[in-house]
Every structure is written in structure tokens, then in C-alpha cells.
Design a protein around this motif. Sequence first.
Motif, PDB file in Angstrom:
ATOM      1  N   GLY A   2     118.952 -17.497 134.427  1.00 23.68           N
ATOM      2  CA  GLY A   2     119.811 -17.853 135.560  1.00 23.68           C
ATOM      3  C   GLY A   2     121.204 -17.737 135.349  1.00 23.68           C
ATOM      4  O   GLY A   2     121.754 -17.603 136.252  1.00 23.68           O
ATOM      5  N   ARG A   3     121.562 -18.087 134.233  1.00 23.28           N
ATOM      6  CA  ARG A   3     123.098 -17.776 133.975  1.00 23.28           C
ATOM      7  C   ARG A   3     123.619 -16.615 133.868  1.00 23.28           C
ATOM      8  O   ARG A   3     124.631 -16.193 134.644  1.00 23.28           O
ATOM      9  CB  ARG A   3     123.284 -18.321 132.595  1.00 23.28           C
ATOM     10  N   GLN A   4     122.768 -15.540 133.546  1.00 20.28           N
ATOM     11  CA  GLN A   4     123.084 -14.064 133.748  1.00 20.28           C
ATOM     12  C   GLN A   4     123.158 -13.703 135.002  1.00 20.28           C
ATOM     13  O   GLN A   4     123.915 -12.713 135.542  1.00 20.28           O
ATOM     14  CB  GLN A   4     122.214 -13.279 132.675  1.00 20.28           C
ATOM     15  N   LEU A   5     122.172 -14.071 135.832  1.00 17.00           N
ATOM     16  CA  LEU A   5     122.096 -13.723 137.245  1.00 17.00           C
ATOM     17  C   LEU A   5     123.336 -14.433 138.075  1.00 17.00           C
ATOM     18  O   LEU A   5     124.094 -13.547 139.000  1.00 17.00           O
ATOM     19  CB  LEU A   5     120.808 -14.255 138.012  1.00 17.00           C
ATOM     20  N   ASP A   6     123.705 -15.512 137.862  1.00 20.93           N
ATOM     21  CA  ASP A   6     124.789 -15.964 138.389  1.00 20.93           C
ATOM     22  C   ASP A   6     126.159 -15.368 137.934  1.00 20.93           C
ATOM     23  O   ASP A   6     127.042 -15.152 138.874  1.00 20.93           O
ATOM     24  CB  ASP A   6     125.238 -17.479 138.108  1.00 20.93           C
ATOM     25  N   LYS A   7     126.296 -14.935 136.615  1.00 22.91           N
ATOM     26  CA  LYS A   7     127.467 -13.951 136.210  1.00 22.91           C
ATOM     27  C   LYS A   7     127.504 -12.757 137.230  1.00 22.91           C
ATOM     28  O   LYS A   7     128.514 -12.176 137.507  1.00 22.91           O
ATOM     29  CB  LYS A   7     127.276 -13.915 134.931  1.00 22.91           C
ATOM     30  N   ARG A   8     126.241 -12.037 137.319  1.00 18.34           N
ATOM     31  CA  ARG A   8     126.365 -10.785 137.981  1.00 18.34           C
ATOM     32  C   ARG A   8     126.706 -11.257 139.423  1.00 18.34           C
ATOM     33  O   ARG A   8     127.317 -10.374 140.113  1.00 18.34           O
ATOM     34  CB  ARG A   8     124.774 -10.264 137.918  1.00 18.34           C
ATOM     35  N   LYS A   9     126.104 -12.061 140.125  1.00 12.63           N
ATOM     36  CA  LYS A   9     126.690 -12.454 141.289  1.00 12.63           C
ATOM     37  C   LYS A   9     128.161 -12.827 141.469  1.00 12.63           C
ATOM     38  O   LYS A   9     128.595 -12.055 142.508  1.00 12.63           O
ATOM     39  CB  LYS A   9     126.082 -13.529 142.120  1.00 12.63           C
ATOM     40  N   ARG A  10     128.643 -13.379 140.740  1.00  8.66           N
ATOM     41  CA  ARG A  10     130.030 -13.540 140.710  1.00  8.66           C
ATOM     42  C   ARG A  10     130.916 -12.222 140.565  1.00  8.66           C
ATOM     43  O   ARG A  10     131.854 -11.958 141.200  1.00  8.66           O
ATOM     44  CB  ARG A  10     130.719 -14.670 139.571  1.00  8.66           C
TER      45      ARG A  10
END
Length: 379
Positions: A2-10
Motif C-alpha cells: 500500500g505504501r508503494q501504491l500511495d507513492k506512485r499516486k502522489r
Amino acid sequence: SGRQLDKRKRKAAYRRQAALAAKRPRGGRQQLLTAGWRGLLVTCNKRERECVGEALDLLDTFLPDDPAEDNEGAEEDADDGDNAEDDIQQCLERERARGGGLGLRAAAVQPCEHLPTKVPNCVFVGVSLPDSRLPWLFDVTDAVFEAAVAAAARGDGSRGVGGRHILRLLPVEATCASGLQDIGEAFESLWTAFVAADRVTAAKPTFTVHFKARNFDKLERQDVINRVFTAVKSVSPDWSVDHDRASVVIDVNVLQRVTCLSLLRNFRRYRKYNLSEVVAHSAGTEAGTTDAAESGKTDAAEAGKTDAAEAGKTDAAEAGKTDAAEAGKTDAAEAGKTDAAEAGKTDAAESGKTDAAESGKTDAAEAGKTDAAESGTTP
């Protein structure tokens, strides 16, 4: 995770925001060109931002000074300096009233402003000054072009007045909507004020009309010209038409839904108000005069050398031919004489030998016959 996905979205959000910011005009949303403005219509070959900066610099240089600011400066110089703190406070108050607490004036009181036109390679710089300070914009452009001509004659750079990307510089005295009736009414009001100012000193004033439409096809060229011609004749019937050497060229530039009206004097002298052409023509005239003088001297010297060389070659050739002919004749004559003499001697010698031999043989034969006969008889 989930942390990597949030980073990509940002990161994706950052990219979208950067793309939208790149499409927005810098310095906030700018007001488009509308009816009721005066200013300069500048054409360029791309590099519109640089062209706007150069036009603003030219206006800052050649616009007339504000007499109110000169009076304020004179009053400040007249102060003796006893109330220095009060003077500083008054200056700050004046700056705040003008709209800039740090000395920066608000956009509403700026004398010059860039107004986009949505037409490629066309830049409009509006001038918001009272008529008492700036009665006619073509006086400003005349000063710009005369400075360009003088700078080119002196050889001060390629342009001399700071314009590197500017092609044409047209003073726009009025803007209106791009309709036939709107153009006619706006031009009639402008022409009435121009004739009343009596700015043309020609004994027989003449005019002509230039029309150009960009990104707009709802106006017919001949209809606009006829409407302008009717307005001119109704206000000043003594003016006549001259397409080659008109005293005033009425320029109608249609920029989509806004039309710019210009009154252009010295149209031929300023090369159709093309700043680059004026500088190139002025510099070329000076260079051409120098080159012609130098070329004339060089050509004369080269021609003198060539003529002398050709004359020398011709004289030498003629002399050579004559000498050769004379020498040939003399040599031939001498050789003929010599050959004839030699031939005569040889022939004579040969003939003498032959004759002697023949004579000897004959004599011997005769003698033999005689002796034989005599001896035969004797016994």
C-alpha cells in the motif's frame, strides 16, 4: 504494497499538476485584447515573449515623461532635509497609494500592458495614458524609427534601439469589434480627430487603405475599403487617393474578433513600418556607398593594369610578327642567294666534269680510228 501504491499516486498527481501549470500563462491570467485600447501592434517570427519585452523597453524609452512625476521630483529636491523622517513617511504613503508598498506599482496603473491576441506572431502592447500626455502614438513610433535609422548610420549594432526580434511596429490608434458597421463608426471618429489636429502639412494630402485579416473570414476586403473611403470623403473631401506615395496610409488589421486601426505616415521611408528592413536598408546604403567607392578605385586600377598588359602583349606580338616576317624574308633571300650560288657552282662543276669526260671519250675514239686507219694503210 500500500505504501508503494500511495507513492506512485502522489508522483502521478505531481506530474498532472506540473503539466497543467505549464499550459497556464505565466504571471497569472492575462486580459485578452478587446475594443477600446490603444497601443502598438508588433509582429515577430516566433519568440513572442522576447518580442513583448523589447516592445516594453522601447515604450519605456520613447514615451514622453509624466510632468506630474517631474514636479514631485522637483518638490523633493527643494526640501532642505530638516524633516527627513516625515519625508520618508510621505514617500511610503505615496507608494502605497500607487499600489506597491515596496515600490512596485499595481497592474491597474501600469502605463503599458501586454494583451494577448490569440493570433500567432502578433503581439499587442496596450498603452493606458491620458490623451493630454500621449495625443498620437505615431509620434512615438516615428521617434523609434528615426533613432533606428540614426543608429544604423552610426553602425551601433544590428538594430541600435534594442529591438532584436521585432519585425513590424505599428501604432494602433483605436481598436473595435470586427464588424463592418463597428469599423466604420470607429474609423470615422478617429479620422475626424486626426483631421482636426492638422498633422499633415502636404499641399494636396493623399491617402490609401491597406486591409489584412488574420484568422477571420467574415469580412470582405473591398467592403471594408469602401466603408473607410466613404468615411474619409465625408470628413475631408479635399483628400485624394494615391496608392504609391500617400501622405497617410490607413491600415486596417483584423485580429480575429478585434480590429486595429492605424494611421501611418512616412510609409515608404520606414519600409512599411518594418524595423528590421529600415535598419538593413540604412546600413546597406552606407556600406554600398563605401563599397562602390572602393570598387571603383579597384576596378580602375585593375582595368589600367589589364589594358597595359594587353597592349604590351599586342605590341609584342605585332612586333614579333613583323620582325619574324622581315627576318624570314631576309633569311629566305639570303638563303636563296646562297643556295643558288652553291647550286650554280655545283652544276657548273658537274657539267665541266661531264663535258670533259665526254670530250675525252670522243677524242680518244676519233684518235683510235685515225691511228687504226693510218696503220692499216701503211703495210
